[in-house]
Scaffold this active site. Structure first.
Site, PDB file in Angstrom:
ATOM      1  N   SER A 411       0.826  -1.208   0.000  1.00  0.00           N
ATOM      2  CA  SER A 411       0.000   0.000   0.000  1.00  0.00           C
ATOM      3  C   SER A 411       0.858   1.256   0.000  1.00  0.00           C
ATOM      4  O   SER A 411       0.332   2.355  -0.032  1.00  0.00           O
ATOM      5  CB  SER A 411      -0.929  -0.002   1.212  1.00  0.00           C
ATOM      6  OG  SER A 411      -0.172  -0.070   2.389  1.00  0.00           O
ATOM      7  N   HIS A 432      -2.729  -2.649  -5.593  1.00  0.00           N
ATOM      8  CA  HIS A 432      -3.082  -2.384  -4.198  1.00  0.00           C
ATOM      9  C   HIS A 432      -4.581  -2.577  -3.994  1.00  0.00           C
ATOM     10  O   HIS A 432      -5.392  -1.775  -4.452  1.00  0.00           O
ATOM     11  CB  HIS A 432      -2.651  -0.938  -3.852  1.00  0.00           C
ATOM     12  CG  HIS A 432      -3.047  -0.498  -2.491  1.00  0.00           C
ATOM     13  ND1 HIS A 432      -3.233   0.827  -2.159  1.00  0.00           N
ATOM     14  CD2 HIS A 432      -3.288  -1.200  -1.360  1.00  0.00           C
ATOM     15  CE1 HIS A 432      -3.584   0.926  -0.891  1.00  0.00           C
ATOM     16  NE2 HIS A 432      -3.633  -0.290  -0.389  1.00  0.00           N
ATOM     17  N   GLU A 444      -5.965  -0.091  -6.817  1.00  0.00           N
ATOM     18  CA  GLU A 444      -5.001   0.946  -7.197  1.00  0.00           C
ATOM     19  C   GLU A 444      -3.859   0.257  -7.943  1.00  0.00           C
ATOM     20  O   GLU A 444      -3.157  -0.583  -7.369  1.00  0.00           O
ATOM     21  CB  GLU A 444      -4.489   1.644  -5.930  1.00  0.00           C
ATOM     22  CG  GLU A 444      -3.554   2.783  -6.202  1.00  0.00           C
ATOM     23  CD  GLU A 444      -3.196   3.565  -4.925  1.00  0.00           C
ATOM     24  OE1 GLU A 444      -2.958   2.928  -3.872  1.00  0.00           O
ATOM     25  OE2 GLU A 444      -3.148   4.800  -4.992  1.00  0.00           O
ATOM     26  N   ASN A 482      -3.473   6.489  -0.596  1.00  0.00           N
ATOM     27  CA  ASN A 482      -3.061   6.770   0.782  1.00  0.00           C
ATOM     28  C   ASN A 482      -2.315   8.085   0.924  1.00  0.00           C
ATOM     29  O   ASN A 482      -2.424   8.756   1.941  1.00  0.00           O
ATOM     30  CB  ASN A 482      -2.223   5.613   1.331  1.00  0.00           C
ATOM     31  CG  ASN A 482      -3.109   4.421   1.661  1.00  0.00           C
ATOM     32  OD1 ASN A 482      -4.327   4.573   1.810  1.00  0.00           O
ATOM     33  ND2 ASN A 482      -2.528   3.235   1.751  1.00  0.00           N
TER      34      ASN A 482
END
Ligand code: 3H9
Length: 701
Positions: A411, A432, A444, A482
């Site tokens: 991540s 991800h 992702e 993120n």
């Protein structure tokens, strides 16, 4: 101009074929073409009945969403009304999808035949409108108001078999035989009189008179999910009108309620979200004809929660998948967790037991790398630490067959560094998944500096095949999702230091439209996980991250969230309701005093802006670095990864509604007040100065 609608004849049956790829939407010219076909059939004495069918992938997917809310051409006639009034019977022949205006036209037809794999539905509510082509008046008359209400308010796609049982369809035929069977059907009913017209059916409406509470019950049922929204309630009003008003007046009411919302904020945001999601699949630097890997077998390394969820995502969509662990005990535990997850779905009624077994049978647990060597794609889902990842990738490089994609579920870690552990960085990329991986729809896709076009194109196409929405971005710490979310997290913690309480912040975000507030989400996910990540990042890069002392203390007190019964909130045994905890309030007050942070009150608006503007500013940095193709990709990530309310379009769309200039003004003000963490992105400044919206900005291209 290609012909959008064709008329042909098969004996006594006229066939009207809509041919408007890709989905036969009712774009300008299509309704006119259908009416012209009808006239041809009517004018031909040989023609006794007609079939309305779609060419290509399906029947008709509805109104052309790009044209919704635009004025109709003068003299525009509503096809479903004209079809229904026709003196020669018309049979709708449905394959693929009959959605929205597509189903509404089929309901205007006198009969409906569909293939087994077809789906029908009125999904208008999902784009913030209501079925404005008679659907809210005809469907309740055909199948009863209660069933119609459920279909219209949820917008779900109804499979053919169920639609037949409900009475929407007259006949279900085998795939591949549609036109033939529909013509036979039309021949059978050609001389049958009276012609069934749904507008004249009202026996089923009695059902609502016997159960007058059904509408309020539906309002109560959707109250939480549909809060702040208008369309679901307008849909209910329409079905109420179907019950209380004569057909023509009901149609009039449906029209009025449709007009009230079609150009409203909610409908615009939802239309934007619809197209943003599809735009995400368009990769400007990857040609459309780029060859892709034909994935027939997948493998996952790591049978933890994430690995198991990823394996389920493949199995759920028919892919055989092998899941690898280093020891039997961990592997057995992983498989037991997968089974338990499926069993929960069976208990809830969302999966039948036989289907569960079929899915489980697709997941093969293995203990040796050699057993996954022939997979077309392998997804690494091991412990989030660079050393561990590199070792796994070096092993995969030695093991996997030529041409296999080797991707990481990291991540945040550097994809290029991971790729450098192999001799084939071209097939390495990030994939991800969000937790729980079998549920969350976001994927992702992280493009490394050396990832091949084939690798990225394959992942983008594969995401759709496993029910995900794939969004491609570049490689950086935290990637797009993120990284854009991180300032929000920091800010919510700083607000607590400055005097806001978790419950106040959570309420603001829930009122805004999030399903849960961010502190309650932290408790659900486990605060220890964020803590571990924080500590690791601070160790690797001590100056890059702001310390979050209160959040740290909460975890150090053993308050990990729901799993320990205490986190930011306290929980009663067996109950997930967060209760504000005086112990936490006292701790916050005490630590804020120790830290010497001046305390004050915050308005809801300030809280909302502090959290979201901080992320908008970061997203601008991401855009100017070319990590994202476009602002709408940030939106898709926030919608599918972070529960951002869809009817607000997404983070950047929402910010556009406020206006780039105002966002910049506020960020500047906070930059002066709070210092560096609010330093405005160069792109934000430029857009504000030029008056360009985030949507129009394309710095990454
Ligand atoms: C309505 O009907 C109002 C009426 O009640 C009354 C009005 C008075 N319009 O999704 P995909 C495009 S409201 C325009 O990737 P799939 C889509 O953008 C409508 N374009 O395929 C994409 O374009 P591109 C109610 C549309 O196989 C391409 O088609 N109907 C429309 O995964 C392929 O789409 C709906 O809400 C449209 N209606 O899924 C249904 N639909 O290739 C909306 C698709 O350039 N559509 N496109 O990116 C869907 O749910 C899915 O597209 C469908 C196919 C399930 C049909």
């Amino acid at each position: 101009m290609p012909e959008l609608v064709r008329f042909s004849k098969k004996g006594a049956i006229g066939v009207i074929t809509v041919d408007n790829p890709p989905v036969n939407a009712l774009s300008p010219g299509v309704p006119e073409g259908i009416l012209a076909g009808l006239e041809k059939g009517n004018a031909d004495p040989e023609v006794k009945a007609m079939v309305l069918i779609g060419a290509g992938r399906g029947f008709i997917a509805g109104a052309d969403i790009k044209h919704l809310g635009k004025p109709r051409p003068p003299g525009f006639k509503r096809t479903h009304d004209v079809i229904e009034a026709n003196e020669k019977p018309v049979v709708a022949a449905i394959h693929g999808f009959a959605l929205g205006g597509g189903l509404e036209n089929a309901l205007g037809c006198h009969y409906r035949v569909a293939v087994r794999s077809a789906k029908v539905g009125l999904p208008e509510v999902l784009i913030g409108v209501l079925p404005g082509g008679g659907g809210t008046q005809r469907l309740p008359r055909l199948i009863g108001p209660k069933a119609a209400l459920e279909i219209i308010v949820t917008g779900r796609h109804v499979p053919a078999e169920e639609a037949k049982q409900l009475g929407i369809l007259d006949e279900v035929v085998e795939d591949g035989e549609l036109l033939e069977r529909a013509i036979e059907f039309a021949e059978r009913i050609a001389d049958k009189r009276p012609i069934p017209r749904i507008r004249d059916m009202d026996e089923k409406l009695a059902e609502a008179k016997a159960d007058p509470g059904m509408f309020d019950e539906m309002r109560r049922k959707i109250a939480r999910r549909a809060r702040n929204q208008i369309a679901p309630y307008q849909c209910i009003k329409c079905v109420e009108a179907a019950v209380s008003l004569p057909f023509d007046q009901g149609i009039q009411r449906e029209r009025e309620l449709f007009e009230e919302i079609v150009n409203g904020e909610e409908a615009k945001a939802l239309r934007y979200a619809f197209f943003a999601e599809r735009e995400a699949a368009k990769l400007p630097d990857i040609p459309k004809d780029t060859p892709v890997v034909d994935v027939k077998l997948a493998a996952v390394v790591g049978a933890g929660t994430m690995g198991g969820g990823i394996a389920m995502s493949f199995a759920d969509f028919g892919y055989p998948v092998r899941i690898l662990e280093k020891d039997k005990e961990t592997l057995d535990k992983g498989m037991a967790r997968i089974r338990a997850n499926y069993e929960t779905s069976v208990k809830r009624g969302s999966l039948d037991a036989e289907e569960m077994e079929r899915r489980l049978a697709r997941i093969e647990p293995v203990l040796e790398y050699s057993q996954i060597a022939d997979a077309d794609i392998v997804i690494e889902a091991v412990f989030e630490e660079m050393g561990v990842k590199k070792e796994v990738f070096a092993t995969l490089d030695r093991t996997m067959k030529d041409g296999a994609l080797i991707v990481s579920n990291t991540s945040a870690l550097d994809i290029d560094e991971i790729a450098a552990a192999t001799k084939r960085p071209g097939v390495v990329a990030g994939a991800h998944f969000f937790s729980p991986a079998n549920v969350m729809k976001l994927l992702e896709i992280v493009k490394g500096a050396k990832s091949d076009k084939t690798t990225i194109a394959t992942l983008s196409q594969l995401s759709k095949k496993i029910g995900k929405v794939g969004v491609v971005c570049g490689n950086c710490d935290g990637f797009l999702a993120n990284r854009s979310r991180a300032p929000f997290n920091t800010e919510m913690n700083i607000l607590v230091e400055e005097g806001a309480l978790p419950e106040q912040i959570d309420k603001v975000m829930v009122d805004f439209g999030y399903p849960m507030g961010p502190f309650a989400v932290g408790d659900l996910a486990g605060l220890d996980i964020g803590y571990a990540g924080r500590k690791r990042r601070q160790k690797e890069n001590p100056n890059a991250y702001r310390a979050l002392p209160i959040a740290d203390r909460i975890v150090e007190m053993g308050r990990y969230g729901q799993k320990t019964g205490k986190g930011w909130y306290r929980y009663e045994p067996g109950d997930r309701t967060p209760h504000p905890d005086p112990e936490v309030t006292a701790l916050i007050r005490q630590m804020s005093a120790e830290l010497g942070v001046p305390q004050r009150e915050f308005t809801d608006e300030e809280i909302l802006r502090r959290l979201l503007f901080s992320s908008v500013n970061e997203a601008c940095k991401i855009l100017e670095e070319g990590i994202a193709y476009r602002a709408s990709d940030v939106d898709v990530m926030w919608l599918y990864g972070f529960g951002f309310p869809r009817y607000r379009g997404g983070l950047m769309y929402w910010a556009d509604q406020i206006g780039v200039k105002e966002v910049y003004r506020q960020v500047e003000e906070w930059h002066r007040e709070y210092g560096d963490r609010w330093k405005p992105a160069e792109l934000l400044r430029r857009l504000a100065e030029s008056g360009t919206s985030f949507r129009e900005a394309q710095p990454g291209r």
